[in-house]
Design a protein around this motif. Structure first.
Motif, PDB file in Angstrom:
ATOM      1  N   GLY A  32       0.801  -1.212   0.000  1.00 42.95           N
ATOM      2  CA  GLY A  32       0.000   0.000   0.000  1.00 42.95           C
ATOM      3  C   GLY A  32       0.838   1.267   0.000  1.00 42.95           C
ATOM      4  O   GLY A  32       2.030   1.255   0.299  1.00 42.95           O
ATOM      5  N   LEU A  33       0.172   2.384  -0.361  1.00 47.40           N
ATOM      6  CA  LEU A  33       0.841   3.685  -0.437  1.00 47.40           C
ATOM      7  C   LEU A  33       0.091   4.719   0.378  1.00 47.40           C
ATOM      8  O   LEU A  33      -1.136   4.830   0.287  1.00 47.40           O
ATOM      9  CB  LEU A  33       0.941   4.156  -1.888  1.00 47.40           C
ATOM     10  N   ASP A  34       0.832   5.506   1.158  1.00 45.07           N
ATOM     11  CA  ASP A  34       0.235   6.592   1.928  1.00 45.07           C
ATOM     12  C   ASP A  34      -0.500   7.576   1.030  1.00 45.07           C
ATOM     13  O   ASP A  34      -1.531   8.134   1.405  1.00 45.07           O
ATOM     14  CB  ASP A  34       1.329   7.348   2.696  1.00 45.07           C
ATOM     15  N   GLN A  35       0.040   7.813  -0.168  1.00 44.43           N
ATOM     16  CA  GLN A  35      -0.540   8.818  -1.042  1.00 44.43           C
ATOM     17  C   GLN A  35      -1.936   8.455  -1.520  1.00 44.43           C
ATOM     18  O   GLN A  35      -2.689   9.321  -1.959  1.00 44.43           O
ATOM     19  CB  GLN A  35       0.397   9.048  -2.233  1.00 44.43           C
ATOM     20  N   ASP A  36      -2.288   7.167  -1.435  1.00 47.36           N
ATOM     21  CA  ASP A  36      -3.607   6.722  -1.879  1.00 47.36           C
ATOM     22  C   ASP A  36      -4.559   6.464  -0.715  1.00 47.36           C
ATOM     23  O   ASP A  36      -5.663   5.946  -0.919  1.00 47.36           O
ATOM     24  CB  ASP A  36      -3.472   5.443  -2.714  1.00 47.36           C
ATOM     25  N   LEU A  37      -4.154   6.817   0.497  1.00 48.93           N
ATOM     26  CA  LEU A  37      -4.962   6.550   1.688  1.00 48.93           C
ATOM     27  C   LEU A  37      -6.065   7.594   1.840  1.00 48.93           C
ATOM     28  O   LEU A  37      -5.831   8.787   1.661  1.00 48.93           O
ATOM     29  CB  LEU A  37      -4.062   6.564   2.926  1.00 48.93           C
ATOM     30  N   TYR A  87      12.820   0.702   3.020  1.00 51.56           N
ATOM     31  CA  TYR A  87      11.455   0.490   2.555  1.00 51.56           C
ATOM     32  C   TYR A  87      11.484  -0.484   1.381  1.00 51.56           C
ATOM     33  O   TYR A  87      12.537  -0.749   0.786  1.00 51.56           O
ATOM     34  CB  TYR A  87      10.827   1.819   2.113  1.00 51.56           C
ATOM     35  N   LEU A  88      10.315  -1.013   1.041  1.00 44.55           N
ATOM     36  CA  LEU A  88      10.214  -1.900  -0.113  1.00 44.55           C
ATOM     37  C   LEU A  88      10.298  -1.085  -1.406  1.00 44.55           C
ATOM     38  O   LEU A  88       9.803   0.044  -1.462  1.00 44.55           O
ATOM     39  CB  LEU A  88       8.893  -2.665  -0.077  1.00 44.55           C
ATOM     40  N   GLU A  90       8.622  -1.084  -4.083  1.00 43.01           N
ATOM     41  CA  GLU A  90       7.339  -0.627  -4.604  1.00 43.01           C
ATOM     42  C   GLU A  90       6.759   0.543  -3.817  1.00 43.01           C
ATOM     43  O   GLU A  90       5.734   1.122  -4.202  1.00 43.01           O
ATOM     44  CB  GLU A  90       6.332  -1.779  -4.646  1.00 43.01           C
ATOM     45  N   GLU A  91       7.417   0.938  -2.724  1.00 44.12           N
ATOM     46  CA  GLU A  91       6.979   2.079  -1.924  1.00 44.12           C
ATOM     47  C   GLU A  91       7.807   3.338  -2.212  1.00 44.12           C
ATOM     48  O   GLU A  91       7.760   4.308  -1.467  1.00 44.12           O
ATOM     49  CB  GLU A  91       7.084   1.728  -0.435  1.00 44.12           C
ATOM     50  N   GLU A  92       8.515   3.315  -3.322  1.00 46.88           N
ATOM     51  CA  GLU A  92       9.455   4.390  -3.663  1.00 46.88           C
ATOM     52  C   GLU A  92       8.798   5.769  -3.685  1.00 46.88           C
ATOM     53  O   GLU A  92       9.370   6.750  -3.198  1.00 46.88           O
ATOM     54  CB  GLU A  92      10.092   4.105  -5.024  1.00 46.88           C
ATOM     55  N   VAL A  93       7.582   5.861  -4.222  1.00 43.26           N
ATOM     56  CA  VAL A  93       6.949   7.176  -4.354  1.00 43.26           C
ATOM     57  C   VAL A  93       6.696   7.798  -2.990  1.00 43.26           C
ATOM     58  O   VAL A  93       6.875   9.011  -2.799  1.00 43.26           O
ATOM     59  CB  VAL A  93       5.640   7.072  -5.177  1.00 43.26           C
ATOM     60  N   VAL A 245      -5.481  -0.589   5.417  1.00 45.06           N
ATOM     61  CA  VAL A 245      -6.297  -0.759   4.208  1.00 45.06           C
ATOM     62  C   VAL A 245      -5.671  -1.722   3.206  1.00 45.06           C
ATOM     63  O   VAL A 245      -6.272  -2.028   2.181  1.00 45.06           O
ATOM     64  CB  VAL A 245      -6.573   0.604   3.520  1.00 45.06           C
ATOM     65  N   SER A 246      -4.449  -2.184   3.489  1.00 51.09           N
ATOM     66  CA  SER A 246      -3.815  -3.184   2.622  1.00 51.09           C
ATOM     67  C   SER A 246      -3.942  -4.556   3.286  1.00 51.09           C
ATOM     68  O   SER A 246      -2.951  -5.238   3.526  1.00 51.09           O
ATOM     69  CB  SER A 246      -2.354  -2.820   2.342  1.00 51.09           C
ATOM     70  N   ASP A 247      -5.186  -4.879   3.643  1.00 47.12           N
ATOM     71  CA  ASP A 247      -5.588  -6.148   4.252  1.00 47.12           C
ATOM     72  C   ASP A 247      -5.220  -6.273   5.719  1.00 47.12           C
ATOM     73  O   ASP A 247      -5.299  -7.362   6.296  1.00 47.12           O
ATOM     74  CB  ASP A 247      -5.019  -7.350   3.475  1.00 47.12           C
ATOM     75  N   GLY A 248      -4.827  -5.168   6.373  1.00 43.94           N
ATOM     76  CA  GLY A 248      -4.525  -5.215   7.795  1.00 43.94           C
ATOM     77  C   GLY A 248      -5.744  -5.320   8.676  1.00 43.94           C
ATOM     78  O   GLY A 248      -5.656  -5.761   9.822  1.00 43.94           O
ATOM     79  N   GLN A 249      -6.883  -4.895   8.150  1.00 42.07           N
ATOM     80  CA  GLN A 249      -8.153  -4.987   8.857  1.00 42.07           C
ATOM     81  C   GLN A 249      -9.198  -5.580   7.925  1.00 42.07           C
ATOM     82  O   GLN A 249      -9.132  -5.375   6.703  1.00 42.07           O
ATOM     83  CB  GLN A 249      -8.638  -3.594   9.299  1.00 42.07           C
TER      84      GLN A 249
END
Length: 301
Positions: A32-37, A87-88, A90-93, A245-249
């Motif tokens: 997941g990305l913070d920018q899309d939260l 960081y991973l 895919e979390e570069e942005v 929101v990335s399947d944590g709940q």
């Protein structure tokens, strides 16, 4: 979420400092990305005010691209530290954005993408942080994986193993790589959770790793204290991050997330960051083997 107009040092009512959010049902692929939260989390980028408590320090933070890790990175930079962000890829942005906030505080931000489930990267991340920062005296092990599963029969061996590799095996490996470089006065801070004490039935693997982190932190603190290296942990409660929101709940539970705390709301990442600042700073010199709970008032040991 209402915009935070005051910094963390301003006297205010904790109940109303942030509104009680009702996040819409949403889903992002892991991690997941913070920018899309939705709504956006407050990582302190517009509110955290530094006071020079970490001037000249050099920190490595895992999981530093978003959520609590990002808030800690911003706070450390505002307090005067240079920061290496793990960081991973895919979390570069998200990581690039946090690097910008660090550099806007006139501190150095170093990007180190990689996967902490890779044993070799657990060593590489420390060596690269040392080389890029010119030393290391704060290590924050914050990276974590949380995937909710309703039934034990649906919890796969692969998920169980990957959660442990990410959440606790990586901490052991990164600490093992870092300790030979840490001088007296250095600190290690590990992120555990309220889940270590009050495990949710949907988070069996995650909660088990958080209990292990607690125990590991207390044991390692006893081993390293005579060397002048302090080890502590921070145990957040429900904090609004992309992890949820990335399947944590379970998706249907998102609108009520965090409303069961005595404050009646979820925390924001920037509300957790000062705990890390305190444990990293010299003012906590007599605090060793402690787990500092930042959970909105939920009773815990």
């Amino acid at each position: 979420m209402a915009t935070q107009q005051t910094d963390q040092l301003t006297f205010q009512n904790p109940v109303t400092r942030y509104e009680s959010i009702s996040p819409p049902v949403q889903d992002q692929p892991e991690p997941g990305l913070d920018q899309d939260l939705t709504p956006q989390a407050d990582r302190g980028e517009h509110s955290y005010r530094g006071t020079g408590r970490l001037t000249g320090r050099k920190a490595l933070i895992t999981g530093a691209d978003s959520g609590i890790g990002a808030a800690v990175a911003i706070a450390f930079a505002r307090e005067g530290a240079d920061v290496a962000l793990s960081y991973l890829p895919e979390e570069e942005v998200d990581a690039l954005e946090i690097k910008e906030f660090i550099e806007s505080s006139a501190r150095r931000g170093v990007l180190i993408p990689g996967d902490l489930t890779d044993r070799e990267f657990c060593t590489t991340v420390v060596e690269q942080a040392m080389a890029e920062l010119g030393g290391l005296d704060i290590l924050v092990n914050n990276a974590g994986r949380q995937i909710a599963v309703e039934e034990l029969g649906d919890l796969t061996d692969e998920q169980w193993t990957t959660t442990f590799e990410t959440n606790i095996h990586a901490i052991y490996r990164v600490c093992k790589a870092a300790v030979p470089y840490l001088q007296p006065g250095s600190t290690i801070i590990n992120t555990t959770s309220i889940q270590a004490y009050k495990p949710s039935p949907t988070l069996l693997d995650y909660a088990a790793t958080k209990a292990a982190i607690n125990n590991f932190s207390k044991g390692l603190s006893q081993q390293l204290a005579p060397k002048g290296i302090r080890v502590n942990a921070v145990a957040p409660g429900p904090v609004w991050t992309v992890l949820q929101v990335s399947d944590g709940q379970p998706k249907e539970k998102l609108p009520e997330f965090g409303k069961n705390t005595p404050l009646g709301r979820a925390g924001q990442p920037t509300e957790v960051a000062p705990a890390f600042v305190f444990l990293a700073s010299p003012e906590s010199s007599f605090v060793i083997g402690e787990t500092l709970n930042v959970n909105g008032g939920q009773p815990s040991p």
